[in-house]
Motif scaffolding. Structure first.
Motif, short mmCIF file in Angstrom:
data_model
loop_
_atom_site.label_atom_id
_atom_site.label_comp_id
_atom_site.label_asym_id
_atom_site.label_seq_id
_atom_site.Cartn_x
_atom_site.Cartn_y
_atom_site.Cartn_z
N LEU A 117 0.83 -1.20 0.00
CA LEU A 117 0.00 0.00 0.00
C LEU A 117 0.87 1.26 0.00
N PHE A 118 2.02 1.18 0.66
CA PHE A 118 2.96 2.30 0.70
C PHE A 118 3.43 2.65 -0.71
N GLY A 119 3.82 1.65 -1.47
CA GLY A 119 4.29 1.87 -2.84
C GLY A 119 3.18 2.32 -3.76
N GLN A 120 1.99 1.76 -3.61
CA GLN A 120 0.86 2.16 -4.45
C GLN A 120 0.45 3.60 -4.18
N PHE A 121 0.50 4.01 -2.91
CA PHE A 121 0.14 5.38 -2.57
C PHE A 121 1.06 6.36 -3.28
N PHE A 122 2.38 6.13 -3.22
CA PHE A 122 3.30 7.07 -3.86
C PHE A 122 3.31 6.94 -5.38
N GLU A 123 2.94 5.79 -5.89
CA GLU A 123 2.80 5.66 -7.34
C GLU A 123 1.61 6.47 -7.83
N ASN A 124 0.52 6.47 -7.07
CA ASN A 124 -0.69 7.18 -7.48
C ASN A 124 -0.61 8.68 -7.24
N PHE A 125 -0.07 9.08 -6.10
CA PHE A 125 -0.10 10.49 -5.72
C PHE A 125 1.22 11.21 -5.90
N GLY A 126 2.31 10.50 -6.00
CA GLY A 126 3.61 11.12 -6.25
C GLY A 126 4.01 12.15 -5.22
N GLU A 127 4.27 13.35 -5.69
CA GLU A 127 4.78 14.40 -4.82
C GLU A 127 3.68 15.31 -4.27
N HIS A 128 2.43 15.05 -4.55
CA HIS A 128 1.35 15.93 -4.09
C HIS A 128 1.31 16.09 -2.57
N PRO A 129 1.47 15.02 -1.76
CA PRO A 129 1.45 15.23 -0.31
C PRO A 129 2.56 16.17 0.16
N ALA A 130 3.72 16.12 -0.46
CA ALA A 130 4.81 17.02 -0.07
C ALA A 130 4.45 18.46 -0.38
N PHE A 131 3.80 18.71 -1.50
CA PHE A 131 3.40 20.08 -1.84
C PHE A 131 2.33 20.60 -0.88
N ILE A 132 1.44 19.73 -0.43
CA ILE A 132 0.41 20.14 0.54
C ILE A 132 1.08 20.52 1.86
N VAL A 133 2.03 19.70 2.32
CA VAL A 133 2.75 20.01 3.56
C VAL A 133 3.53 21.30 3.41
N LEU A 134 4.15 21.51 2.27
CA LEU A 134 4.90 22.74 2.01
C LEU A 134 3.98 23.96 2.06
N PHE A 135 2.80 23.86 1.47
CA PHE A 135 1.84 24.95 1.50
C PHE A 135 1.40 25.27 2.92
N ILE A 136 1.10 24.23 3.71
CA ILE A 136 0.67 24.44 5.10
C ILE A 136 1.79 25.06 5.92
N ALA A 137 3.02 24.57 5.73
CA ALA A 137 4.16 25.12 6.48
C ALA A 137 4.39 26.59 6.12
N GLY A 138 4.27 26.93 4.85
CA GLY A 138 4.43 28.33 4.44
C GLY A 138 3.34 29.21 5.00
N SER A 139 2.12 28.70 5.03
CA SER A 139 1.01 29.48 5.60
C SER A 139 1.24 29.73 7.09
N ILE A 140 1.69 28.73 7.81
CA ILE A 140 1.98 28.90 9.24
C ILE A 140 3.12 29.89 9.43
N LEU A 141 4.16 29.78 8.62
CA LEU A 141 5.31 30.68 8.73
C LEU A 141 4.89 32.13 8.51
N PHE A 142 4.16 32.39 7.45
CA PHE A 142 3.78 33.77 7.15
C PHE A 142 2.76 34.32 8.14
#
Length: 81
Positions: A42-67
């Motif tokens: 399931l770990f491999g299938q999740f990253f095959e399907n979604f790729g880097e999208h979770p990292a971009f979501i975390v980056l957006f949330i971290a930037g919002s908190i920072l600003f």
């Protein structure tokens, strides 16, 4: 100068790093195949399907908190250690 405890910590860290590198030199491929098994992981299938999208979501949330917190910073405050 470093203290005796700090030198002991550094040597312990280096020895642990060397031991881990030796172990994973031989076990890395089998570990990677176990984590990313195309049919059953399931770990491999999740990253095959979604790729880097979770990292971009975390980056957006971290930037919002920072600003939002930087807006409330007092520019006249003096930081003391």
């Amino acid at each position: 100068m470093t203290s005796k405890g700090m030198r002991l910590f550094i040597w312990g860290f280096v020895l642990l790093w060397v031991a881990v590198m030796i172990v994973f030199s031989f076990a890395d491929l089998s570990l990677s195949k176990a984590i990313y098994n195309e049919e059953h992981s399931l770990f491999g299938q999740f990253f095959e399907n979604f790729g880097e999208h979770p990292a971009f979501i975390v980056l957006f949330i971290a930037g919002s908190i920072l600003f939002s917190t930087a807006r409330h910073d007092n520019p006249n405050a003096v930081f003391r250690a």
